[in-house]
Design a protein around this motif. Structure first.
Motif, PDB file in Angstrom:
ATOM      1  N   ILE A 249      19.717  16.616  -2.065  1.00  0.00           N
ATOM      2  CA  ILE A 249      20.332  16.737  -3.395  1.00  0.00           C
ATOM      3  C   ILE A 249      19.501  16.047  -4.473  1.00  0.00           C
ATOM      4  CG2 ILE A 249      22.656  16.974  -2.455  1.00  0.00           C
ATOM      5  CD1 ILE A 249      23.159  14.062  -3.125  1.00  0.00           C
ATOM      6  N   ALA A 250      18.526  15.240  -4.100  1.00  0.00           N
ATOM      7  CA  ALA A 250      17.646  14.609  -5.094  1.00  0.00           C
ATOM      8  C   ALA A 250      16.375  14.133  -4.418  1.00  0.00           C
ATOM      9  CB  ALA A 250      18.349  13.432  -5.772  1.00  0.00           C
ATOM     10  N   THR A 251      15.251  14.260  -5.134  1.00  0.00           N
ATOM     11  CA  THR A 251      13.947  13.824  -4.640  1.00  0.00           C
ATOM     12  C   THR A 251      13.156  13.227  -5.795  1.00  0.00           C
ATOM     13  OG1 THR A 251      13.870  15.604  -2.989  1.00  0.00           O
ATOM     14  CG2 THR A 251      11.789  14.526  -3.533  1.00  0.00           C
ATOM     15  N   VAL A 252      12.457  12.160  -5.529  1.00  0.00           N
ATOM     16  CA  VAL A 252      11.579  11.580  -6.543  1.00  0.00           C
ATOM     17  C   VAL A 252      10.356  10.993  -5.856  1.00  0.00           C
ATOM     18  CG1 VAL A 252      12.790   9.354  -6.528  1.00  0.00           C
ATOM     19  CG2 VAL A 252      11.448  10.024  -8.536  1.00  0.00           C
ATOM     20  N   ASP A 253       9.205  11.161  -6.524  1.00  0.00           N
ATOM     21  CA  ASP A 253       7.959  10.581  -6.015  1.00  0.00           C
ATOM     22  C   ASP A 253       7.486   9.506  -7.000  1.00  0.00           C
ATOM     23  OD1 ASP A 253       5.512   9.989  -4.955  1.00  0.00           O
ATOM     24  OD2 ASP A 253       4.626  11.957  -5.260  1.00  0.00           O
ATOM     25  N   ASP A 254       6.642   9.860  -7.923  1.00  0.00           N
ATOM     26  CA  ASP A 254       6.134   8.882  -8.888  1.00  0.00           C
ATOM     27  C   ASP A 254       6.966   8.939 -10.159  1.00  0.00           C
ATOM     28  OD1 ASP A 254       4.138   8.226  -7.122  1.00  0.00           O
ATOM     29  OD2 ASP A 254       2.649   9.548  -8.032  1.00  0.00           O
ATOM     30  N   THR A 255       7.634   7.851 -10.474  1.00  0.00           N
ATOM     31  CA  THR A 255       8.380   7.762 -11.729  1.00  0.00           C
ATOM     32  C   THR A 255       7.456   7.209 -12.807  1.00  0.00           C
ATOM     33  OG1 THR A 255      10.454   7.367 -10.551  1.00  0.00           O
ATOM     34  CG2 THR A 255      10.371   6.734 -12.875  1.00  0.00           C
TER      35      THR A 255
ATOM     36  N   GLU B 169      31.438  14.256  -4.512  1.00  0.00           N
ATOM     37  CA  GLU B 169      32.348  14.137  -3.381  1.00  0.00           C
ATOM     38  C   GLU B 169      32.189  12.785  -2.705  1.00  0.00           C
ATOM     39  OE1 GLU B 169      31.633  17.351  -0.729  1.00  0.00           O
ATOM     40  OE2 GLU B 169      32.163  18.910  -2.183  1.00  0.00           O
ATOM     41  N   ALA B 170      33.290  12.255  -2.206  1.00  0.00           N
ATOM     42  CA  ALA B 170      33.256  11.012  -1.441  1.00  0.00           C
ATOM     43  C   ALA B 170      32.680  11.279  -0.054  1.00  0.00           C
ATOM     44  CB  ALA B 170      34.669  10.439  -1.321  1.00  0.00           C
ATOM     45  N   GLY B 171      32.111  10.235   0.533  1.00  0.00           N
ATOM     46  CA  GLY B 171      31.597  10.390   1.895  1.00  0.00           C
ATOM     47  C   GLY B 171      30.307   9.627   2.106  1.00  0.00           C
ATOM     48  N   ASP B 172      29.654   9.939   3.225  1.00  0.00           N
ATOM     49  CA  ASP B 172      28.394   9.294   3.582  1.00  0.00           C
ATOM     50  C   ASP B 172      27.222  10.138   3.088  1.00  0.00           C
ATOM     51  OD1 ASP B 172      29.810   7.320   4.810  1.00  0.00           O
ATOM     52  OD2 ASP B 172      29.489   8.074   6.862  1.00  0.00           O
ATOM     53  N   TYR B 173      26.204   9.453   2.601  1.00  0.00           N
ATOM     54  CA  TYR B 173      24.973  10.110   2.148  1.00  0.00           C
ATOM     55  C   TYR B 173      23.785   9.398   2.767  1.00  0.00           C
ATOM     56  CZ  TYR B 173      27.760  12.693  -1.234  1.00  0.00           C
ATOM     57  OH  TYR B 173      28.682  13.524  -1.805  1.00  0.00           O
ATOM     58  N   LEU B 174      22.719  10.150   3.008  1.00  0.00           N
ATOM     59  CA  LEU B 174      21.509   9.606   3.609  1.00  0.00           C
ATOM     60  C   LEU B 174      20.434   9.376   2.550  1.00  0.00           C
ATOM     61  CD1 LEU B 174      21.086  11.717   6.889  1.00  0.00           C
ATOM     62  CD2 LEU B 174      22.016   9.401   6.643  1.00  0.00           C
ATOM     63  N   ILE B 175      19.720   8.247   2.704  1.00  0.00           N
ATOM     64  CA  ILE B 175      18.586   7.925   1.849  1.00  0.00           C
ATOM     65  C   ILE B 175      17.354   7.847   2.743  1.00  0.00           C
ATOM     66  CG2 ILE B 175      17.696   6.359   0.085  1.00  0.00           C
ATOM     67  CD1 ILE B 175      20.523   7.555  -0.445  1.00  0.00           C
ATOM     68  N   GLU B 176      16.321   8.595   2.389  1.00  0.00           N
ATOM     69  CA  GLU B 176      15.059   8.568   3.130  1.00  0.00           C
ATOM     70  C   GLU B 176      13.979   7.924   2.277  1.00  0.00           C
ATOM     71  OE1 GLU B 176      11.516  11.578   4.655  1.00  0.00           O
ATOM     72  OE2 GLU B 176      13.538  12.396   4.371  1.00  0.00           O
ATOM     73  N   VAL B 177      13.200   7.047   2.907  1.00  0.00           N
ATOM     74  CA  VAL B 177      12.028   6.443   2.278  1.00  0.00           C
ATOM     75  C   VAL B 177      10.839   6.661   3.204  1.00  0.00           C
ATOM     76  CG1 VAL B 177      10.957   4.335   1.408  1.00  0.00           C
ATOM     77  CG2 VAL B 177      13.424   4.675   1.127  1.00  0.00           C
TER      78      VAL B 177
ATOM     79  N   LYS C 259       0.813  -1.217   0.000  1.00  0.00           N
ATOM     80  CA  LYS C 259       0.000   0.000   0.000  1.00  0.00           C
ATOM     81  C   LYS C 259       0.848   1.270   0.000  1.00  0.00           C
ATOM     82  CE  LYS C 259      -4.209  -1.730   2.209  1.00  0.00           C
ATOM     83  NZ  LYS C 259      -5.168  -1.536   3.330  1.00  0.00           N
ATOM     84  N   LEU C 260       2.155   1.111   0.168  1.00  0.00           N
ATOM     85  CA  LEU C 260       3.041   2.275   0.254  1.00  0.00           C
ATOM     86  C   LEU C 260       3.069   3.039  -1.064  1.00  0.00           C
ATOM     87  CD1 LEU C 260       5.297   3.759   1.935  1.00  0.00           C
ATOM     88  CD2 LEU C 260       6.923   2.265   0.756  1.00  0.00           C
ATOM     89  N   ASP C 261       2.888   4.361  -0.974  1.00  0.00           N
ATOM     90  CA  ASP C 261       3.100   5.275  -2.106  1.00  0.00           C
ATOM     91  C   ASP C 261       4.414   6.004  -1.813  1.00  0.00           C
ATOM     92  OD1 ASP C 261       3.049   7.040  -4.195  1.00  0.00           O
ATOM     93  OD2 ASP C 261       1.111   7.935  -3.695  1.00  0.00           O
ATOM     94  N   PRO C 262       5.541   5.481  -2.314  1.00  0.00           N
ATOM     95  CA  PRO C 262       6.841   5.895  -1.783  1.00  0.00           C
ATOM     96  C   PRO C 262       7.345   7.229  -2.299  1.00  0.00           C
ATOM     97  CG  PRO C 262       7.144   4.284  -3.517  1.00  0.00           C
ATOM     98  CD  PRO C 262       5.659   4.412  -3.322  1.00  0.00           C
ATOM     99  N   VAL C 263       8.103   7.887  -1.418  1.00  0.00           N
ATOM    100  CA  VAL C 263       8.912   9.063  -1.755  1.00  0.00           C
ATOM    101  C   VAL C 263      10.354   8.708  -1.409  1.00  0.00           C
ATOM    102  CG1 VAL C 263       9.388  11.493  -1.261  1.00  0.00           C
ATOM    103  CG2 VAL C 263       7.025  10.659  -1.282  1.00  0.00           C
ATOM    104  N   LEU C 264      11.276   9.046  -2.289  1.00  0.00           N
ATOM    105  CA  LEU C 264      12.696   8.732  -2.099  1.00  0.00           C
ATOM    106  C   LEU C 264      13.492  10.034  -2.146  1.00  0.00           C
ATOM    107  CD1 LEU C 264      15.031   6.607  -2.016  1.00  0.00           C
ATOM    108  CD2 LEU C 264      14.917   6.584  -4.513  1.00  0.00           C
ATOM    109  N   ILE C 265      14.305  10.273  -1.105  1.00  0.00           N
ATOM    110  CA  ILE C 265      15.075  11.512  -1.002  1.00  0.00           C
ATOM    111  C   ILE C 265      16.520  11.172  -0.669  1.00  0.00           C
ATOM    112  CG2 ILE C 265      15.231  13.785   0.104  1.00  0.00           C
ATOM    113  CD1 ILE C 265      12.312  13.427   0.993  1.00  0.00           C
ATOM    114  N   VAL C 266      17.463  11.880  -1.297  1.00  0.00           N
ATOM    115  CA  VAL C 266      18.890  11.705  -1.038  1.00  0.00           C
ATOM    116  C   VAL C 266      19.428  12.994  -0.424  1.00  0.00           C
ATOM    117  CG1 VAL C 266      21.148  11.171  -2.029  1.00  0.00           C
ATOM    118  CG2 VAL C 266      19.076  10.135  -3.002  1.00  0.00           C
ATOM    119  N   TYR C 267      20.193  12.867   0.681  1.00  0.00           N
ATOM    120  CA  TYR C 267      20.791  14.002   1.372  1.00  0.00           C
ATOM    121  C   TYR C 267      22.308  13.822   1.415  1.00  0.00           C
ATOM    122  CZ  TYR C 267      16.034  14.454   3.343  1.00  0.00           C
ATOM    123  OH  TYR C 267      14.676  14.560   3.527  1.00  0.00           O
TER     124      TYR C 267
END
Length: 287
Positions: free
Chosen positions: A220-226, A241-249, A205-213
């Protein structure tokens, strides 16, 4: 669904005049087999009772498969949760692989099956169902994925508690109501990664949103319905840049619960459609 009126299949019957019955003959015939008549009557009662018990049993149901995806060329234990699963004997899949039940079969709410996946099975969305003496369950969707599966550890509802995950994995998870899930991935400078959420395409049932920080918490990036993904989403990102990035769902309406499961795919794979990047309308910062 259009319901057609019932059609009568009864045939016309001619009227036959009653004939006299020799009751004395009938009585004598029954008297010859009194024990057999009683035995047949008892058997009929037992069969009627047993049939009633079987009919009264609710059908088996599957609520969740874990993992949500299996790799070609592997043998994996698939945990099934649902109801009335105690007599489930086999997990059947549309990619035709063999299974065996490996748990003790004493719990009607869970079952575990060992699934052997052939190396030549193509990645994609398939279906599975359980076979029981009372019939088969409704089908549930299962992925064949070339990415290894990682289970959500839990407690990853904030940027500070983001779950570290590999840069090539399929994360099986569930989002709770009014919650967001965070993951941390480490990349090299110039590395390109694709991110994809499968939810609606596998019966969630999830209507997902994906965000990168980035590490500073900047989106730095967001997507809802592709387009073309039935409400799911994907994007690809090249990291300067190298390093750690966060992904939100999360769910677009912040809904959640047991039916809001998903598989987050991370890796170097092609995305099939363009995506929107940057801040989306109504989105908020992760902190």
């Amino acid at each position: 669904m259009t319901m057609n009126p019932p059609v009568s299949h009864a045939k016309s019957m001619s009227v036959i005049a009653p004939r006299a019955v020799d009751h004395s003959s009938t009585t004598r015939s029954c008297a010859r087999f009194p024990a057999a008549t009683l035995w047949l009557t008892c058997v009929s009662c037992l069969l009627t009772t047993a049939g009633g018990d079987l009919a009264a049993q609710p059908p088996p149901q599957i609520s969740r498969l874990a993992p949500l995806g299996v790799q070609p060329g592997t043998t994996v234990d698939v945990a099934v949760t649902g109801s009335n699963l105690q007599q489930a004997s086999r997990l059947w899949t549309t990619f035709g692989e063999s299974t065996e039940r490996v748990d003790d079969a004493v719990n009607d709410k869970s079952a575990t099956f060992r699934l052997q996946v052939s190396a030549d099975v193509s990645p994609g969305v398939y279906a599975g169902r359980l076979e029981t003496p009372g019939g088969a369950t409704p089908q549930r969707l299962i992925l064949v994925d070339d990415l290894p599966s990682v289970a959500e550890a839990g407690g990853n509802g904030s940027p500070e508690s983001a779950q570290p995950v590999p840069a090539s994995a399929g994360i099986d998870a569930q989002v709770d109501n009014l919650a967001r899930d965070f993951y941390r991935v480490t990349v090299a400078a110039g590395q390109r990664l694709s991110f994809e959420v499968l939810a609606r395409r596998i019966g969630s049932k999830l209507d997902p949103v994906l965000i990168v920080y980035n590490a500073a918490g900047d989106r730095i990036a967001t997507v809802d319905d592709t387009p073309g993904l039935g409400g799911d989403c994907q994007l690809d990102q090249t990291f300067a840049e190298a390093g750690d990035y966060l992904i939100e769902v999360r769910d677009i309406r912040y809904a959640g619960g047991g039916e809001y499961f998903y598989r987050l795919r991370i890796g170097d794979f092609p995305c099939g459609a363009g995506v929107a990047a940057g801040r989306g309308p109504g989105d908020d910062d992760p902190t």
